[in-house]
Design a protein around this motif. Structure first.
Motif, mmCIF file in Angstrom:
data_model
loop_
_atom_site.group_PDB
_atom_site.id
_atom_site.type_symbol
_atom_site.label_atom_id
_atom_site.label_comp_id
_atom_site.label_asym_id
_atom_site.label_seq_id
_atom_site.Cartn_x
_atom_site.Cartn_y
_atom_site.Cartn_z
ATOM 1 N N THR A 164 0.839 -1.196 0.000
ATOM 2 C CA THR A 164 0.000 0.000 0.000
ATOM 3 C C THR A 164 0.877 1.250 0.000
ATOM 4 O O THR A 164 2.029 1.228 0.426
ATOM 5 C CB THR A 164 -0.913 0.007 1.223
ATOM 6 N N HIS A 165 0.293 2.336 -0.492
ATOM 7 C CA HIS A 165 0.955 3.651 -0.514
ATOM 8 C C HIS A 165 2.308 3.573 -1.224
ATOM 9 O O HIS A 165 3.303 4.130 -0.761
ATOM 10 C CB HIS A 165 1.135 4.193 0.907
ATOM 11 N N SER A 166 2.341 2.876 -2.357
ATOM 12 C CA SER A 166 3.586 2.742 -3.107
ATOM 13 C C SER A 166 3.540 3.625 -4.349
ATOM 14 O O SER A 166 2.470 3.816 -4.949
ATOM 15 C CB SER A 166 3.816 1.281 -3.511
ATOM 16 N N PRO A 167 4.684 4.189 -4.748
ATOM 17 C CA PRO A 167 4.711 5.112 -5.891
ATOM 18 C C PRO A 167 4.177 4.517 -7.180
ATOM 19 O O PRO A 167 3.487 5.210 -7.939
ATOM 20 C CB PRO A 167 6.195 5.469 -6.011
ATOM 21 N N VAL A 168 4.477 3.256 -7.464
ATOM 22 C CA VAL A 168 4.035 2.668 -8.734
ATOM 23 C C VAL A 168 2.516 2.694 -8.841
ATOM 24 O O VAL A 168 1.964 2.988 -9.901
ATOM 25 C CB VAL A 168 4.572 1.229 -8.889
ATOM 26 N N ALA A 169 1.824 2.399 -7.753
ATOM 27 C CA ALA A 169 0.357 2.426 -7.770
ATOM 28 C C ALA A 169 -0.174 3.845 -7.632
ATOM 29 O O ALA A 169 -1.125 4.237 -8.316
ATOM 30 C CB ALA A 169 -0.199 1.546 -6.660
ATOM 31 N N ASP A 170 0.422 4.636 -6.763
ATOM 32 C CA ASP A 170 -0.095 5.976 -6.481
ATOM 33 C C ASP A 170 0.112 6.951 -7.633
ATOM 34 O O ASP A 170 -0.693 7.868 -7.828
ATOM 35 C CB ASP A 170 0.568 6.545 -5.224
ATOM 36 N N GLU A 171 1.175 6.772 -8.404
ATOM 37 C CA GLU A 171 1.508 7.748 -9.452
ATOM 38 C C GLU A 171 1.030 7.333 -10.836
ATOM 39 O O GLU A 171 1.183 8.086 -11.797
ATOM 40 C CB GLU A 171 3.019 7.987 -9.450
ATOM 41 N N ALA A 172 0.444 6.155 -10.966
ATOM 42 C CA ALA A 172 -0.135 5.720 -12.238
ATOM 43 C C ALA A 172 -1.553 6.267 -12.371
ATOM 44 O O ALA A 172 -2.182 6.658 -11.385
ATOM 45 C CB ALA A 172 -0.144 4.204 -12.315
ATOM 46 N N VAL A 177 -3.467 -2.255 -6.081
ATOM 47 C CA VAL A 177 -2.667 -2.713 -4.947
ATOM 48 C C VAL A 177 -3.120 -4.117 -4.557
ATOM 49 O O VAL A 177 -4.299 -4.337 -4.251
ATOM 50 C CB VAL A 177 -2.789 -1.761 -3.745
ATOM 51 N N LEU A 178 -2.195 -5.050 -4.591
ATOM 52 C CA LEU A 178 -2.458 -6.437 -4.224
ATOM 53 C C LEU A 178 -1.787 -6.663 -2.867
ATOM 54 O O LEU A 178 -0.596 -6.941 -2.785
ATOM 55 C CB LEU A 178 -1.882 -7.370 -5.295
ATOM 56 N N ASP A 179 -2.572 -6.528 -1.827
ATOM 57 C CA ASP A 179 -2.025 -6.543 -0.466
ATOM 58 C C ASP A 179 -1.832 -7.980 0.004
ATOM 59 O O ASP A 179 -2.576 -8.500 0.837
ATOM 60 C CB ASP A 179 -2.959 -5.778 0.463
ATOM 61 N N THR A 180 -0.797 -8.626 -0.524
ATOM 62 C CA THR A 180 -0.558 -10.039 -0.223
ATOM 63 C C THR A 180 0.152 -10.247 1.104
ATOM 64 O O THR A 180 0.169 -11.359 1.632
ATOM 65 C CB THR A 180 0.268 -10.683 -1.347
ATOM 66 N N GLY A 181 0.754 -9.211 1.664
ATOM 67 C CA GLY A 181 1.395 -9.332 2.966
ATOM 68 C C GLY A 181 2.712 -10.076 2.928
ATOM 69 O O GLY A 181 3.348 -10.222 1.883
ATOM 70 N N ALA A 182 3.111 -10.578 4.097
ATOM 71 C CA ALA A 182 4.405 -11.254 4.237
ATOM 72 C C ALA A 182 4.412 -12.587 3.503
ATOM 73 O O ALA A 182 3.392 -13.286 3.439
ATOM 74 C CB ALA A 182 4.722 -11.473 5.712
ATOM 75 N N GLU A 183 5.572 -12.945 2.963
ATOM 76 C CA GLU A 183 5.730 -14.217 2.264
ATOM 77 C C GLU A 183 6.141 -15.319 3.244
ATOM 78 O O GLU A 183 6.739 -15.041 4.296
ATOM 79 C CB GLU A 183 6.785 -14.089 1.166
ATOM 80 N N VAL A 184 5.843 -16.552 2.894
ATOM 81 C CA VAL A 184 6.265 -17.685 3.717
ATOM 82 C C VAL A 184 7.777 -17.663 3.907
ATOM 83 O O VAL A 184 8.292 -17.884 5.009
ATOM 84 C CB VAL A 184 5.817 -19.018 3.081
ATOM 85 N N ILE A 185 8.501 -17.393 2.818
ATOM 86 C CA ILE A 185 9.941 -17.142 2.911
ATOM 87 C C ILE A 185 10.112 -15.630 2.794
ATOM 88 O O ILE A 185 9.781 -15.039 1.759
ATOM 89 C CB ILE A 185 10.723 -17.853 1.795
ATOM 90 N N SER A 186 10.601 -15.008 3.813
ATOM 91 C CA SER A 186 10.605 -13.549 3.918
ATOM 92 C C SER A 186 11.187 -12.879 2.676
ATOM 93 O O SER A 186 12.313 -13.153 2.280
ATOM 94 C CB SER A 186 11.413 -13.116 5.141
ATOM 95 N N GLY A 187 10.389 -11.998 2.074
ATOM 96 C CA GLY A 187 10.846 -11.198 0.949
ATOM 97 C C GLY A 187 10.841 -11.906 -0.390
ATOM 98 O O GLY A 187 11.154 -11.292 -1.414
#
Length: 293
Positions: A164-172, A177-187
């Motif tokens: 959320t609140h990321s330039p790619v989404a906000d400035e297009a 925004v696909l708020d998938t959250g944390a990954e099973v393997i971090s990052g």
């Protein structure tokens, strides 16, 4: 910290899981990809609505991304030709690091904002083009460079990000925004973040093609048969849509270069292939329109 970079609180002992539990952790987490796409459905619909008139007026789909996101863009672009007979020159994919990055990670390429702008401008964007910009983080410099260059050229920009609140989404022009959250393997955004992006790309490009009359009912009637499997599919589709026998369907398909749309109209209207082609042209490529003429 970005959600996509945050260690998952659900699996702090992942490396000690028994194999069945390890597999379940990866598989079950993918359901969150679908949930995130469902939540973004209004924005996805808005992107499609804005894109269709531009594409119908001769615009191109231009995909921009780095790493997993960029490769997913390449995948979606190359599949449009066999699936919908979409001209290859009207599905352009820009990948940070160039074509070599499709197979080998090009370290640092995603950090070059200026190169993103140069690559986009080299594609000669127009006001009818639709530029799909993918970045799980939402702040990839290469993608942002392309985004701003595309906006300045007057193209429609669709930003797809997993934070959320990321330039790619906000400035297009349209942000998804696909708020998938944390990954099973971090990052590791090649996991559910990547899955969610693929779902969105499939949805956007497929819905555009439906609106451009490349689908009749729910049938792939504008495919380009390039192998034995696809030639056989043209026959099955024609038989299914018309109720004609396989021999009759194949005969008409051979006459019209295995163009399923034309074969359906010719068989259902009981007209010669040239007349079926004319009816389709008058209906803007719509099978339904040609059948109702």
């Amino acid at each position: 910290m970005l959600k996509t970079e945050t260690p998952s609180s659900e699996h702090p002992q992942l490396d000690q899981y028994p194999l069945p539990e390890l597999v379940a952790a990866f598989v079950d987490d993918q359901f969150n990809a679908v949930r995130s796409v469902r939540a973004a459905a209004p924005q996805i619909a808005a992107a499609i609505e804005a894109a269709v008139p531009r594409i119908a007026s001769g615009g191109r789909l231009v995909y921009v991304g780095a790493g997993t996101s960029g490769r997913l863009g390449v995948l979606d672009s190359v599949e449009l030709y066999p699936t919908f007979s979409w001209p290859r020159e009207r599905a352009v994919a820009l990948l940070a690091g160039g074509e070599a990055a499709m197979f080998v990670a090009i370290e640092g390429a995603e950090d070059d904002r200026e190169q993103g702008a140069r690559d986009l401008l080299a594609a000669a964007p127009t006001a009818n083009d639709v530029v799909l910009l993918l970045a799980a983080s939402g702040g990839t410099p290469y993608v942002l460079g392309a985004l701003h260059a595309a906006r300045e050229a007057g193209a429609l920009t669709v930003g797809i990000a997993n934070n959320t609140h990321s330039p790619v989404a906000d400035e297009a022009h349209v942000g998804i925004v696909l708020d998938t959250g944390a990954e099973v393997i971090s990052g590791s955004t090649r996991l559910k973040a990547g899955t969610s992006q693929k779902i969105v790309l499939n949805t956007i490009s497929s819905a555009i093609m439906v609106r451009l009359h490349k689908v009749y009912r729910n049938l792939m009637v504008d495919l380009k048969p390039t192998n034995a499997k696809l030639f056989a599919r043209t026959v099955r589709l024609t038989v299914h849509a018309t109720g004609a026998g396989e021999a009759a369907a194949r005969a008409v398909l051979e006459e019209c270069g295995f163009h399923v749309k034309v074969a359906i109209v010719a068989l259902l209207k009981k007209v010669p292939v040239p007349q079926a082609e004319s009816l389709l042209a008058q209906a803007g490529g719509s099978v339904r329109g040609a059948l109702n003429a």
